[in-house]
Write a protein that holds these residues in place. Structure first.
Motif, PDB file in Angstrom:
ATOM      1  N   PRO A  75       1.015  -1.152  -0.263  1.00  0.00           N
ATOM      2  CA  PRO A  75      -0.369  -0.080   0.244  1.00  0.00           C
ATOM      3  C   PRO A  75       0.953   1.461  -0.097  1.00  0.00           C
ATOM      4  O   PRO A  75       2.231   1.299   0.089  1.00  0.00           O
ATOM      5  CB  PRO A  75      -1.094  -0.157   0.977  1.00  0.00           C
ATOM      6  N   GLU A  76       0.324   2.748  -0.074  1.00  0.00           N
ATOM      7  CA  GLU A  76       1.280   3.945  -0.341  1.00  0.00           C
ATOM      8  C   GLU A  76       1.987   4.301   1.345  1.00  0.00           C
ATOM      9  O   GLU A  76       2.737   4.613   1.320  1.00  0.00           O
ATOM     10  CB  GLU A  76       0.273   5.109  -0.684  1.00  0.00           C
ATOM     11  N   ARG A  77       0.946   4.022   2.138  1.00  0.00           N
ATOM     12  CA  ARG A  77       1.426   3.901   3.505  1.00  0.00           C
ATOM     13  C   ARG A  77       2.281   2.270   3.702  1.00  0.00           C
ATOM     14  O   ARG A  77       1.868   1.588   3.752  1.00  0.00           O
ATOM     15  CB  ARG A  77       0.606   4.903   4.431  1.00  0.00           C
ATOM     16  N   PRO A  78       3.366   3.055   4.957  1.00  0.00           N
ATOM     17  CA  PRO A  78       3.559   1.250   5.624  1.00  0.00           C
ATOM     18  C   PRO A  78       2.450   1.155   6.369  1.00  0.00           C
ATOM     19  O   PRO A  78       1.983   1.270   6.786  1.00  0.00           O
ATOM     20  CB  PRO A  78       4.858   2.133   6.634  1.00  0.00           C
ATOM     21  N   THR A  79       3.411  -0.209   6.214  1.00  0.00           N
ATOM     22  CA  THR A  79       1.809  -1.522   6.979  1.00  0.00           C
ATOM     23  C   THR A  79       3.065  -2.573   7.834  1.00  0.00           C
ATOM     24  O   THR A  79       4.602  -2.876   6.919  1.00  0.00           O
ATOM     25  CB  THR A  79       1.086  -1.621   5.661  1.00  0.00           C
ATOM     26  N   SER A  80       2.611  -3.292   8.783  1.00  0.00           N
ATOM     27  CA  SER A  80       3.073  -3.997   9.172  1.00  0.00           C
ATOM     28  C   SER A  80       2.833  -5.747   8.882  1.00  0.00           C
ATOM     29  O   SER A  80       3.139  -6.371   9.381  1.00  0.00           O
ATOM     30  CB  SER A  80       3.116  -3.846  11.159  1.00  0.00           C
ATOM     31  N   VAL A 115       7.414 -18.079   4.887  1.00  0.00           N
ATOM     32  CA  VAL A 115       6.648 -16.708   5.304  1.00  0.00           C
ATOM     33  C   VAL A 115       7.907 -16.552   6.654  1.00  0.00           C
ATOM     34  O   VAL A 115       8.344 -15.493   7.160  1.00  0.00           O
ATOM     35  CB  VAL A 115       5.939 -17.974   6.664  1.00  0.00           C
ATOM     36  N   THR A 116       8.941 -17.627   6.739  1.00  0.00           N
ATOM     37  CA  THR A 116      10.206 -17.528   7.774  1.00  0.00           C
ATOM     38  C   THR A 116      10.484 -16.260   6.822  1.00  0.00           C
ATOM     39  O   THR A 116      11.297 -15.002   7.853  1.00  0.00           O
ATOM     40  CB  THR A 116      10.900 -18.851   7.507  1.00  0.00           C
ATOM     41  N   ALA A 117      11.136 -16.239   5.499  1.00  0.00           N
ATOM     42  CA  ALA A 117      11.830 -15.205   5.140  1.00  0.00           C
ATOM     43  C   ALA A 117      10.699 -13.807   5.200  1.00  0.00           C
ATOM     44  O   ALA A 117      11.326 -12.725   5.334  1.00  0.00           O
ATOM     45  CB  ALA A 117      12.179 -15.373   3.368  1.00  0.00           C
ATOM     46  N   LEU A 118       9.457 -13.965   4.666  1.00  0.00           N
ATOM     47  CA  LEU A 118       8.734 -12.651   4.859  1.00  0.00           C
ATOM     48  C   LEU A 118       8.790 -11.941   6.265  1.00  0.00           C
ATOM     49  O   LEU A 118       9.501 -10.420   6.499  1.00  0.00           O
ATOM     50  CB  LEU A 118       7.506 -12.856   4.865  1.00  0.00           C
ATOM     51  N   ARG A 119       9.226 -13.111   7.942  1.00  0.00           N
ATOM     52  CA  ARG A 119       9.747 -11.957   8.610  1.00  0.00           C
ATOM     53  C   ARG A 119      10.820 -11.207   8.792  1.00  0.00           C
ATOM     54  O   ARG A 119      11.379 -10.013   9.660  1.00  0.00           O
ATOM     55  CB  ARG A 119       9.507 -13.544   9.530  1.00  0.00           C
ATOM     56  N   SER A 120      12.168 -12.396   7.958  1.00  0.00           N
ATOM     57  CA  SER A 120      13.617 -11.914   8.055  1.00  0.00           C
ATOM     58  C   SER A 120      13.744 -10.609   7.149  1.00  0.00           C
ATOM     59  O   SER A 120      14.923 -10.233   7.107  1.00  0.00           O
ATOM     60  CB  SER A 120      14.383 -13.199   8.316  1.00  0.00           C
ATOM     61  N   GLY A 121      12.597 -10.099   6.334  1.00  0.00           N
ATOM     62  CA  GLY A 121      12.926  -9.045   4.980  1.00  0.00           C
ATOM     63  C   GLY A 121      12.753 -10.254   3.799  1.00  0.00           C
ATOM     64  O   GLY A 121      13.740  -9.705   2.900  1.00  0.00           O
ATOM     65  N   LEU A 122      12.086 -10.456   2.892  1.00  0.00           N
ATOM     66  CA  LEU A 122      12.178 -11.601   1.626  1.00  0.00           C
ATOM     67  C   LEU A 122      11.905 -10.063   0.663  1.00  0.00           C
ATOM     68  O   LEU A 122      11.048  -9.059   0.638  1.00  0.00           O
ATOM     69  CB  LEU A 122      10.659 -11.860   1.511  1.00  0.00           C
ATOM     70  N   ALA A 123      12.738  -9.723  -0.088  1.00  0.00           N
ATOM     71  CA  ALA A 123      12.987  -8.936  -0.810  1.00  0.00           C
ATOM     72  C   ALA A 123      12.932  -7.915  -0.418  1.00  0.00           C
ATOM     73  O   ALA A 123      11.748  -6.560  -1.340  1.00  0.00           O
ATOM     74  CB  ALA A 123      11.623  -9.073  -1.880  1.00  0.00           C
ATOM     75  N   ARG A 124      13.052  -7.266   1.180  1.00  0.00           N
ATOM     76  CA  ARG A 124      13.237  -6.100   1.533  1.00  0.00           C
ATOM     77  C   ARG A 124      12.022  -5.750   2.176  1.00  0.00           C
ATOM     78  O   ARG A 124      12.152  -4.466   3.101  1.00  0.00           O
ATOM     79  CB  ARG A 124      13.529  -4.617   0.199  1.00  0.00           C
ATOM     80  N   TYR A 125      10.775  -6.406   2.380  1.00  0.00           N
ATOM     81  CA  TYR A 125      10.115  -6.123   2.895  1.00  0.00           C
ATOM     82  C   TYR A 125      10.296  -6.858   4.045  1.00  0.00           C
ATOM     83  O   TYR A 125      10.054  -8.161   4.039  1.00  0.00           O
ATOM     84  CB  TYR A 125       8.977  -6.323   2.540  1.00  0.00           C
ATOM     85  N   GLU A 126      10.169  -6.791   5.001  1.00  0.00           N
ATOM     86  CA  GLU A 126      10.012  -7.745   6.143  1.00  0.00           C
ATOM     87  C   GLU A 126       8.770  -7.292   6.974  1.00  0.00           C
ATOM     88  O   GLU A 126       7.783  -5.587   7.562  1.00  0.00           O
ATOM     89  CB  GLU A 126      11.339  -6.745   7.671  1.00  0.00           C
TER      90      GLU A 126
END
Length: 300
Positions: free
Chosen positions: A8-13, A83-94
């Motif tokens: 999205p346009e704004r940051p999200t967790s 899922v593990t990669a998403l938590r640690s920063g997959l493709a620069r996104y955590e």
């Protein structure tokens, strides 16, 4: 596994990981026609959620290993690694909060992942039920043909084990009445895809009672009222679906159910698909807030 990240346009967790189903690729979640009406991915982005729409192995942009090796268990392992990669920063996104969801066979894979690894914060099971209609399910299975014999996939070098849906049969098996003919045409041409029956067979374990009872995070089960793969009395309403499904989930699942009136198995292409999107956004918001059940008026 191949997929598309949408932020999205704004940051999200929070990220919602959406996986494809049998004979359907990840475009199911982001339709290439009239996305303002049918795209779940864009609806979630507008509400402030990131998404990763993912093709299961053997489908879409993902690789196609030997079909016999592509089981639901293998798919669930792959999802766990993502899922593990998403938590640690997959493709620069955590993302500290992860919701996993799938449609049909993909829902079964998501259920296996969540019940095995306990690494997600919410689970969406769309086109999923413990109460199937055997006769209608067999009718849908009868539409499967070897993908190598289909002109859409004949140049992919697939082994004979990979299947797809016979062209022109999806309207009868997977969508409800009133579906836009343009959508049906795009479904056959761009969203229909290949899958391994091995994943479907061991994916049935997700409908064996002990498995889903091990899911210990909020769950949303969403079906169409006219889903031929669901027993008609069960999918008659959100209340009847809840009554039928509640025994298969632990209290920790805080089970929420939603039935889209007039829709078939593929709720994302129903004329009233926005109702499902609103429900999903409200439920995902409650999961992200850590208070499932408090913001779900849109699912009533």
């Amino acid at each position: 596994m191949g997929g598309t990240v949408c932020r999205p346009e704004r940051p999200t967790s929070t990220v919602v990981l959406l996986v494809s189903g049998a004979a359907t690729n990840a475009r199911y979640w982001d339709w290439p026609v009239q996305p303002e009406t049918y795209s779940v991915q864009r609806s979630l982005a507008a509400a402030g959620f990131a998404t990763l729409t993912l093709d299961l192995l053997g489908t879409g942009a993902s690789t196609r290993p030997p079909s016999a090796a592509v089981t639901a268990t293998l798919q669930a392992q792959g999802l766990h690694e993502i899922v593990t990669a998403l938590r640690s920063g997959l493709a620069r996104y955590e993302f500290p909060t992860i919701i996993i969801g799938g449609v049909s066979m993909g829902a079964g894979v998501a259920a296996i992942e969540a019940s095995t690894f306990h690494d997600v914060d919410g689970v969406l099971l769309q086109g999923f039920s413990h109460s199937v209609s055997p006769i209608d399910t067999l009718k849908a299975v009868a539409s499967f043909v070897p993908a190598a014999t289909d002109s859409r996939f004949a140049d992919r070098g697939l082994d004979p084990g990979y299947l797809t849906t016979r062209q022109g049969t999806r309207a009868a098996s997977f969508v409800g009445p009133g579906t836009d003919p343009v959508v049906l045409s795009v479904d056959d041409a761009e969203v229909a895809d290949t899958f391994s029956p091995a994943a479907m067979l061991d994916g049935l374990a997700s409908t064996i009672p002990p498995l889903t009872s091990a899911i210990d995070v909020p769950v949303l089960v969403a079906n169409g009222e006219l889903d031929l793969l669901c027993a008609r009395a069960v999918c008659a309403s959100s209340a009847s679906l809840a009554e039928a499904e509640r025994p298969y989930f632990a209290l920790a699942a805080r089970l929420k159910t939603f039935v889209l009136p007039g829709a078939g198995h593929a709720v994302t292409v129903a004329p009233n698909a926005k109702l499902f999107q609103d429900c999903l956004v409200a439920w995902a918001g409650s999961v992200a807030a850590g208070a499932a059940g408090d913001r779900q008026a849109a699912c009533a």
